[in-house]
Motif scaffolding. Structure first.
Motif, PDB file in Angstrom:
ATOM      1  N   PRO A  37      52.423  36.478  34.335  1.00 62.31           N
ATOM      2  CA  PRO A  37      51.848  36.806  33.025  1.00 62.31           C
ATOM      3  C   PRO A  37      50.317  36.702  33.062  1.00 62.31           C
ATOM      4  O   PRO A  37      49.741  36.221  34.035  1.00 62.31           O
ATOM      5  CB  PRO A  37      52.449  35.737  32.107  1.00 62.31           C
ATOM      6  N   ASN A  38      49.678  37.145  32.002  1.00 51.54           N
ATOM      7  CA  ASN A  38      48.224  37.032  31.836  1.00 51.54           C
ATOM      8  C   ASN A  38      47.450  37.672  32.989  1.00 51.54           C
ATOM      9  O   ASN A  38      46.621  37.033  33.622  1.00 51.54           O
ATOM     10  CB  ASN A  38      47.807  35.571  31.676  1.00 51.54           C
ATOM     11  N   VAL A  90      43.290  43.244  49.461  1.00 52.11           N
ATOM     12  CA  VAL A  90      42.366  42.165  49.799  1.00 52.11           C
ATOM     13  C   VAL A  90      42.319  41.182  48.640  1.00 52.11           C
ATOM     14  O   VAL A  90      42.140  41.578  47.488  1.00 52.11           O
ATOM     15  CB  VAL A  90      40.944  42.714  50.074  1.00 52.11           C
ATOM     16  N   LYS A  91      42.469  39.914  48.973  1.00 51.36           N
ATOM     17  CA  LYS A  91      42.325  38.860  47.969  1.00 51.36           C
ATOM     18  C   LYS A  91      40.884  38.382  48.032  1.00 51.36           C
ATOM     19  O   LYS A  91      40.379  38.008  49.090  1.00 51.36           O
ATOM     20  CB  LYS A  91      43.280  37.704  48.267  1.00 51.36           C
ATOM     21  N   TYR A  97      42.339  40.425  43.207  1.00 49.39           N
ATOM     22  CA  TYR A  97      42.898  41.230  44.281  1.00 49.39           C
ATOM     23  C   TYR A  97      42.361  42.648  44.184  1.00 49.39           C
ATOM     24  O   TYR A  97      42.066  43.137  43.087  1.00 49.39           O
ATOM     25  CB  TYR A  97      44.430  41.265  44.193  1.00 49.39           C
ATOM     26  N   TYR A  98      42.268  43.299  45.325  1.00 49.83           N
ATOM     27  CA  TYR A  98      41.755  44.664  45.415  1.00 49.83           C
ATOM     28  C   TYR A  98      42.782  45.484  46.189  1.00 49.83           C
ATOM     29  O   TYR A  98      43.109  45.172  47.328  1.00 49.83           O
ATOM     30  CB  TYR A  98      40.412  44.620  46.148  1.00 49.83           C
ATOM     31  N   PHE A  99      43.323  46.532  45.559  1.00 50.44           N
ATOM     32  CA  PHE A  99      44.362  47.380  46.160  1.00 50.44           C
ATOM     33  C   PHE A  99      43.787  48.755  46.471  1.00 50.44           C
ATOM     34  O   PHE A  99      43.172  49.376  45.601  1.00 50.44           O
ATOM     35  CB  PHE A  99      45.530  47.581  45.178  1.00 50.44           C
ATOM     36  N   ASN A 100      43.993  49.245  47.688  1.00 52.20           N
ATOM     37  CA  ASN A 100      43.679  50.634  48.044  1.00 52.20           C
ATOM     38  C   ASN A 100      44.970  51.422  48.012  1.00 52.20           C
ATOM     39  O   ASN A 100      45.948  51.040  48.647  1.00 52.20           O
ATOM     40  CB  ASN A 100      43.121  50.745  49.473  1.00 52.20           C
ATOM     41  N   THR A 122      43.230  40.936  38.271  1.00 51.70           N
ATOM     42  CA  THR A 122      42.753  39.589  37.986  1.00 51.70           C
ATOM     43  C   THR A 122      43.893  38.820  37.338  1.00 51.70           C
ATOM     44  O   THR A 122      44.475  39.278  36.356  1.00 51.70           O
ATOM     45  CB  THR A 122      41.545  39.620  37.024  1.00 51.70           C
ATOM     46  N   ILE A 123      44.191  37.670  37.919  1.00 50.59           N
ATOM     47  CA  ILE A 123      45.250  36.819  37.398  1.00 50.59           C
ATOM     48  C   ILE A 123      44.593  35.648  36.676  1.00 50.59           C
ATOM     49  O   ILE A 123      43.775  34.937  37.254  1.00 50.59           O
ATOM     50  CB  ILE A 123      46.161  36.296  38.525  1.00 50.59           C
ATOM     51  N   ILE A 124      44.950  35.475  35.413  1.00 47.77           N
ATOM     52  CA  ILE A 124      44.422  34.368  34.625  1.00 47.77           C
ATOM     53  C   ILE A 124      45.531  33.323  34.564  1.00 47.77           C
ATOM     54  O   ILE A 124      46.493  33.472  33.820  1.00 47.77           O
ATOM     55  CB  ILE A 124      44.026  34.837  33.213  1.00 47.77           C
ATOM     56  N   GLY A 125      45.426  32.326  35.388  1.00 42.20           N
ATOM     57  CA  GLY A 125      46.478  31.314  35.440  1.00 42.20           C
ATOM     58  C   GLY A 125      47.041  31.194  36.837  1.00 42.20           C
ATOM     59  O   GLY A 125      46.380  31.483  37.829  1.00 42.20           O
ATOM     60  N   LYS A 126      48.303  30.790  36.907  1.00 38.96           N
ATOM     61  CA  LYS A 126      48.949  30.537  38.199  1.00 38.96           C
ATOM     62  C   LYS A 126      49.825  31.704  38.618  1.00 38.96           C
ATOM     63  O   LYS A 126      50.199  32.531  37.813  1.00 38.96           O
ATOM     64  CB  LYS A 126      49.791  29.265  38.114  1.00 38.96           C
ATOM     65  N   GLY A 127      50.167  31.723  39.901  1.00 37.22           N
ATOM     66  CA  GLY A 127      51.082  32.728  40.412  1.00 37.22           C
ATOM     67  C   GLY A 127      50.590  33.427  41.654  1.00 37.22           C
ATOM     68  O   GLY A 127      51.305  34.207  42.258  1.00 37.22           O
TER      69      GLY A 127
END
Length: 167
Positions: A37-38, A90-91, A97-100, A122-127
């Motif tokens: 989520p988030n 790429v993290k 993260y950056y996805f091609n 962009t992940i806001i939080g955990k996971g």
């Protein structure tokens, strides 16, 4: 003049008893591998980054029979793309993260040049730990550190990218 066909005549006995595989072998199943989520997904080019969607980010594995036929990244119902071993992910830092994604385009002369679409997540939080494991399995995954001095306006110091190792 033309023979009459019933629709049921076309579908009855689609798979005869002599077929090696059964219809159940062709059933598709969608599995959620990661659900975070988030999250925010951006479309990125050289000049700007545009937010496309926000909400729950998922990695979906599509199976047909016992085989994985596709792995998709998606956020909500707005944005979705496939993951592949020949596509880079790429993290950058802990939660970016950056996805091609390579998309074949048809040019005016009939040649199909490849064009890249770049997504940022962009992940806001955990996971991100579980996501890293899945991306390592289904894409060309690497981790790159960002030098804080450059971000904060200092002089650049080159940092080599780290390849995520399998443990």
């Amino acid at each position: 003049m033309y023979p009459f066909l019933e629709t049921k005549d076309l579908t009855d006995n689609l798979f005869s008893d002599t077929d090696v595989q059964h219809p159940a072998a062709f059933e598709s199943l969608e599995e959620v591998v990661v659900k975070i989520p988030n999250s925010i997904v951006h479309l990125i080019n050289n000049q700007q980054s545009v937010e496309l969607a926000s909400g729950v980010f998922e990695i979906i594995r599509i199976r047909q029979g016992g085989n994985v036929v596709a792995v998709l990244a998606r956020i909500g119902t707005e944005v979705q793309w496939s993951l592949a071993k020949d596509e880079a992910v790429v993290k950058i830092e802990g939660s970016c993260y950056y996805f091609n994604v390579r998309v074949p385009l048809l040019s005016d002369d009939g040649v199909e040049p490849d064009d890249l679409i770049n997504y940022g997540l962009t992940i806001i939080g955990k996971g991100s730990e579980e996501l890293d494991r899945v991306l390592e399995e289904y894409s060309t995954f690497s981790v790159k550190e960002v030098d804080r001095a450059v971000v904060e306006g200092g002089s650049p110091q080159a940092k080599s990218p780290k390849k995520q190792s399998k443990e």
